[in-house]
Design a protein around this motif. Sequence first.
Motif, mmCIF file in Angstrom:
data_model
loop_
_atom_site.group_PDB
_atom_site.id
_atom_site.type_symbol
_atom_site.label_atom_id
_atom_site.label_comp_id
_atom_site.label_asym_id
_atom_site.label_seq_id
_atom_site.Cartn_x
_atom_site.Cartn_y
_atom_site.Cartn_z
ATOM 1 N N ARG A 5 -78.955 -17.985 5.211
ATOM 2 C CA ARG A 5 -79.858 -17.031 6.444
ATOM 3 C C ARG A 5 -80.611 -17.877 7.174
ATOM 4 O O ARG A 5 -81.513 -18.604 6.575
ATOM 5 C CB ARG A 5 -80.268 -16.007 5.555
ATOM 6 N N VAL A 6 -80.471 -17.768 8.572
ATOM 7 C CA VAL A 6 -81.353 -18.269 9.410
ATOM 8 C C VAL A 6 -82.577 -17.627 9.225
ATOM 9 O O VAL A 6 -82.589 -16.282 9.700
ATOM 10 C CB VAL A 6 -80.662 -18.487 10.740
ATOM 11 N N LEU A 7 -83.571 -18.316 8.883
ATOM 12 C CA LEU A 7 -85.016 -17.654 8.846
ATOM 13 C C LEU A 7 -85.638 -17.669 10.315
ATOM 14 O O LEU A 7 -86.339 -16.774 10.902
ATOM 15 C CB LEU A 7 -86.057 -18.122 7.961
ATOM 16 N N THR A 8 -85.649 -18.820 10.798
ATOM 17 C CA THR A 8 -86.031 -18.756 12.618
ATOM 18 C C THR A 8 -85.263 -20.212 13.130
ATOM 19 O O THR A 8 -84.788 -21.201 12.308
ATOM 20 C CB THR A 8 -87.567 -19.190 12.448
ATOM 21 N N ASP A 9 -85.193 -19.922 14.403
ATOM 22 C CA ASP A 9 -84.697 -21.089 15.171
ATOM 23 C C ASP A 9 -85.327 -21.097 16.532
ATOM 24 O O ASP A 9 -84.745 -20.857 17.535
ATOM 25 C CB ASP A 9 -83.132 -20.997 15.164
ATOM 26 N N GLN A 10 -86.648 -21.319 16.373
ATOM 27 C CA GLN A 10 -87.532 -21.406 17.769
ATOM 28 C C GLN A 10 -88.026 -22.738 17.800
ATOM 29 O O GLN A 10 -88.004 -23.471 17.077
ATOM 30 C CB GLN A 10 -88.669 -20.313 17.510
ATOM 31 N N GLY A 11 -88.075 -23.038 19.168
ATOM 32 C CA GLY A 11 -88.492 -24.342 19.739
ATOM 33 C C GLY A 11 -87.647 -25.221 19.215
ATOM 34 O O GLY A 11 -86.346 -25.026 19.291
ATOM 35 N N VAL A 16 -83.708 -22.584 7.084
ATOM 36 C CA VAL A 16 -82.455 -21.763 6.873
ATOM 37 C C VAL A 16 -82.459 -21.540 5.402
ATOM 38 O O VAL A 16 -82.854 -22.675 4.774
ATOM 39 C CB VAL A 16 -81.089 -22.568 7.133
ATOM 40 N N GLU A 17 -82.354 -20.435 4.780
ATOM 41 C CA GLU A 17 -82.276 -20.248 3.319
ATOM 42 C C GLU A 17 -80.969 -20.264 2.897
ATOM 43 O O GLU A 17 -80.171 -19.563 3.517
ATOM 44 C CB GLU A 17 -83.169 -18.929 3.040
ATOM 45 N N VAL A 18 -80.782 -21.108 1.842
ATOM 46 C CA VAL A 18 -79.333 -21.458 1.386
ATOM 47 C C VAL A 18 -79.441 -20.975 -0.131
ATOM 48 O O VAL A 18 -80.102 -21.596 -0.780
ATOM 49 C CB VAL A 18 -78.921 -22.790 1.639
ATOM 50 N N GLU A 19 -78.425 -20.091 -0.370
ATOM 51 C CA GLU A 19 -78.266 -19.789 -1.936
ATOM 52 C C GLU A 19 -76.972 -20.405 -2.418
ATOM 53 O O GLU A 19 -75.827 -20.428 -1.839
ATOM 54 C CB GLU A 19 -78.263 -18.464 -2.172
ATOM 55 N N LEU A 20 -77.103 -21.474 -3.602
ATOM 56 C CA LEU A 20 -75.991 -22.241 -4.013
ATOM 57 C C LEU A 20 -75.674 -21.812 -5.417
ATOM 58 O O LEU A 20 -76.775 -21.743 -6.189
ATOM 59 C CB LEU A 20 -76.006 -23.513 -3.635
ATOM 60 N N ALA A 21 -74.464 -21.548 -5.776
ATOM 61 C CA ALA A 21 -74.009 -21.123 -7.230
ATOM 62 C C ALA A 21 -74.076 -22.297 -8.249
ATOM 63 O O ALA A 21 -73.535 -23.619 -7.721
ATOM 64 C CB ALA A 21 -72.935 -20.297 -7.441
ATOM 65 N N GLU A 22 -74.441 -22.430 -9.599
ATOM 66 C CA GLU A 22 -74.271 -23.383 -10.413
ATOM 67 C C GLU A 22 -72.904 -23.968 -10.357
ATOM 68 O O GLU A 22 -71.958 -23.141 -10.162
ATOM 69 C CB GLU A 22 -74.564 -22.779 -11.771
#
Length: 92
Positions: A5-11, A16-22
């Motif tokens: 999930r891109v949280l911000t892409d300014q300037g 990016v928040e990344v969730e990864l499974a075991e």
Amino acid sequence: MVNRRVLTDQGSIMVVEVELAEGFHGDVDQHVHEQVSYIKKGSCEFEVGGVKRILQVGDVQYIPSNVVHRVKVIEDCVILDVFTPIREDLVE
């Protein structure tokens, strides 16, 4: 499982928040972007330039531009990745 999930892409900065499974094993990656990864939840092993390191909650990994790297998830984790410049391939 990978969920981004891109949280911000300014300037020139992207977060990016990344969730990864075991058990997730990332492919070898290399890009021109500098990257900082902050472990928000869980634990994982980063291999950067051939050096392996176990990271847990609160740890940070710096990945220089064009350095080969990969991740292996030990415990379900959430990572905040910061890139500069923005990774256009991740922009929706």
